[in-house]
Design a protein around this motif. Structure first.
Motif, PDB file in Angstrom:
ATOM      1  N   MET A 193       0.815  -1.213   0.000  1.00  8.55           N
ATOM      2  CA  MET A 193       0.000   0.000   0.000  1.00  8.55           C
ATOM      3  C   MET A 193       0.846   1.260   0.000  1.00  8.55           C
ATOM      4  SD  MET A 193      -3.088  -1.159   2.546  1.00  8.55           S
ATOM      5  CE  MET A 193      -2.012  -1.911   3.755  1.00  8.55           C
ATOM      6  N   ASP A 194       1.943   1.255   0.760  1.00  7.54           N
ATOM      7  CA  ASP A 194       2.796   2.436   0.808  1.00  7.54           C
ATOM      8  C   ASP A 194       3.586   2.626  -0.477  1.00  7.54           C
ATOM      9  OD1 ASP A 194       1.858   2.898   3.320  1.00  7.54           O
ATOM     10  OD2 ASP A 194       3.631   2.175   4.375  1.00  7.54           O
ATOM     11  N   SER A 195       3.968   1.536  -1.136  1.00  6.25           N
ATOM     12  CA  SER A 195       4.673   1.666  -2.418  1.00  6.25           C
ATOM     13  C   SER A 195       3.738   2.173  -3.507  1.00  6.25           C
ATOM     14  CB  SER A 195       5.282   0.325  -2.827  1.00  6.25           C
ATOM     15  OG  SER A 195       4.278  -0.658  -2.989  1.00  6.25           O
ATOM     16  N   LEU A 196       2.468   1.766  -3.457  1.00  3.28           N
ATOM     17  CA  LEU A 196       1.499   2.309  -4.406  1.00  3.28           C
ATOM     18  C   LEU A 196       1.259   3.792  -4.150  1.00  3.28           C
ATOM     19  CD1 LEU A 196      -0.353   1.553  -6.767  1.00  3.28           C
ATOM     20  CD2 LEU A 196      -2.149   1.069  -5.107  1.00  3.28           C
ATOM     21  N   PHE A 197       1.220   4.186  -2.879  1.00  4.70           N
ATOM     22  CA  PHE A 197       1.124   5.606  -2.537  1.00  4.70           C
ATOM     23  C   PHE A 197       2.313   6.383  -3.102  1.00  4.70           C
ATOM     24  CE2 PHE A 197       2.681   8.848   0.413  1.00  4.70           C
ATOM     25  CZ  PHE A 197       1.620   9.732   0.430  1.00  4.70           C
ATOM     26  N   CYS A 198       3.503   5.812  -2.956  1.00  3.12           N
ATOM     27  CA  CYS A 198       4.710   6.457  -3.481  1.00  3.12           C
ATOM     28  C   CYS A 198       4.633   6.577  -5.001  1.00  3.12           C
ATOM     29  CB  CYS A 198       5.933   5.649  -3.053  1.00  3.12           C
ATOM     30  SG  CYS A 198       7.514   6.451  -3.338  1.00  3.12           S
ATOM     31  N   TRP A 199       4.081   5.557  -5.667  1.00 10.00           N
ATOM     32  CA  TRP A 199       3.935   5.616  -7.121  1.00 10.00           C
ATOM     33  C   TRP A 199       3.019   6.761  -7.525  1.00 10.00           C
ATOM     34  CZ3 TRP A 199      -0.184   5.317 -10.490  1.00 10.00           C
ATOM     35  CH2 TRP A 199       0.128   5.115 -11.836  1.00 10.00           C
ATOM     36  N   PHE A 200       1.922   6.946  -6.837  1.00  9.02           N
ATOM     37  CA  PHE A 200       1.005   8.050  -7.149  1.00  9.02           C
ATOM     38  C   PHE A 200       1.698   9.405  -6.980  1.00  9.02           C
ATOM     39  CE2 PHE A 200      -2.675   5.105  -6.324  1.00  9.02           C
ATOM     40  CZ  PHE A 200      -3.260   5.273  -7.559  1.00  9.02           C
TER      41      PHE A 200
END
Length: 388
Positions: A193-200
């Motif tokens: 979830m945090d890596s997807l947040f970073c991607w956004f």
């Protein structure tokens, strides 16, 4: 063409698999594995809650860090699953916007992608190191006591009110494997979830940087092109691009606002409890676990706060680019009035919010300042209980 920033591999794990299962039929068994892990995690969280309720302050605070991590995993993963279609739609919109961009220079995209991948890898290493220490330190203590001491010491990765007799070897093994499954779920869920947040964040930042290149290109052509209609058309396209970035940023903030609120609130408490455990450490064997866990929690908070600051700063730079890129004395009055709209719009920063606060550097400073106050309050409470 470097279409978009690569989504980290970890985003496809645990929570990500529910978002991407519609596109890849090879992972149809993933939701069943996810729901099984979630159920096991929820049960062990309840058992930890009973243990915290029936224990003294120091023992309760030692378990609270792991307990809050499990609560954070359940809540965040539930929000992601509930809003899965909206997340997929936002990813596709950002991808389509990147395809529609007409920039020849893609160095900014590569730069943002390299930073994003580096941060995600370091974050995954921190989370994995913490989970590995939680799993291996009790096993090392067990082997050491069995080989060099008369009595075997049965220690679990964390305490909970297990319905099994953990002093028995078989039930101890079952409980130990149960704790390991909880730790694996927490590592993969939080990292995904945090890596997807970073991607956004880095994708939106790349769009803002691309917009700056677009403005510079339009400003260069404005000095050579005498056709105001052609120049008007180029400026209008750039304005539409800017408006679309702001719309997607607002949608991203709307999706992540409850997640960010839960993340910052719970991680703040985890930071306080971990620091308190480190200060009042009684057994030296727990030092590596607490120290690495404290580093991971700090990295997690820094990731969110620095990402919010990055989004704010890169959006506000657009107004400076518009003002400095054009030779205003040479721009016709109709085009000046047209450029005033994005100039005023860009002066309002794009913020990442958590309902009650704006996520930026100042929030991180406030967290570190108040952490000491919370630790002092817990220490004073401990002293009063000891005195009485």
């Amino acid at each position: 063409m470097y279409k978009y920033l690569r989504i980290p591999y970890f985003s496809f794990r645990v929570i990500g698999i529910n978002l991407w299962a519609q596109q890849d039929q090879r992972i149809t068994s993933a939701p069943c594995r996810y729901y099984s892990w979630t159920l096991a995690t929820a049960i062990i969280i309840i058992l930890m809650g009973f243990y915290i309720y029936t224990s003294d302050q120091d023992k309760a605070i030692q378990v609270l860090t792991v307990f809050l991590q499990g609560v954070l995993c359940i809540i965040k993963s539930g929000m992601f699953v509930a809003k899965g279609r909206r997340f997929i739609k936002l990813i596709r919109n950002l991808d389509a916007l990147a395809d529609a961009a007409t920039v020849k220079e893609w160095s900014e995209w590569r730069h943002e992608n390299d930073w994003q991948q580096c941060i995600v890898r370091v974050y995954y290493i921190c989370c994995t190191s913490t989970g590995t220490l939680y799993c291996t330190v009790p096993a090392v203590i067990l082997l050491y006591s069995q080989c060099f001491r008369e009595h075997t010491v049965f220690i679990l990765p964390f305490d909970a009110a297990f319905p099994l007799d953990t002093g028995h070897l078989f039930f101890y093994t079952v409980s130990y494997l149960w704790c390991i499954s909880f730790i694996i779920y927490a590592i993969h869920a939080i990292t995904a979830m945090d890596s997807l947040f970073c991607w956004f964040i880095f994708n939106i930042s790349a769009h803002f940087r691309t917009l700056q290149h677009e403005l510079q290109n339009v400003a260069k052509t404005s000095a050579d092109v005498e056709d105001s209609a052609c120049l008007h058309s180029k400026i209008t396209e750039t304005l539409h691009y800017h408006r679309r970035i702001i719309e997607l940023s607002a949608e991203f903030d709307e999706l992540y606002a409850p997640i960010v609120f839960i993340e910052i609130s719970v991680s703040y408490l985890k930071l306080c409890f971990s620091a308190y455990n480190l200060i009042n450490l009684g057994d030296i064997s727990g030092l590596p676990v607490i120290a690495v866990g404290l580093v991971t929690i700090t990295f997690q908070l820094c990731n969110y706060c620095f990402s919010g600051e990055k989004l704010k700063s890169v959006s506000k730079v657009v107004s400076d680019r518009i003002y400095l890129a054009f030779s205003w004395e040479r721009v016709p009055p109709p085009l000046r009035r047209l450029l005033i709209l994005p100039l005023m719009r860009a002066q309002r920063a794009t913020n990442l919010t958590g309902f009650l606060f704006v996520v930026d550097h100042s929030l991180l400073v406030w967290i570190f300042k108040t952490t000491g106050s919370i630790i002092g309050f817990l220490s004073a409470t401990k002293s009063e209980n000891t005195t009485s």
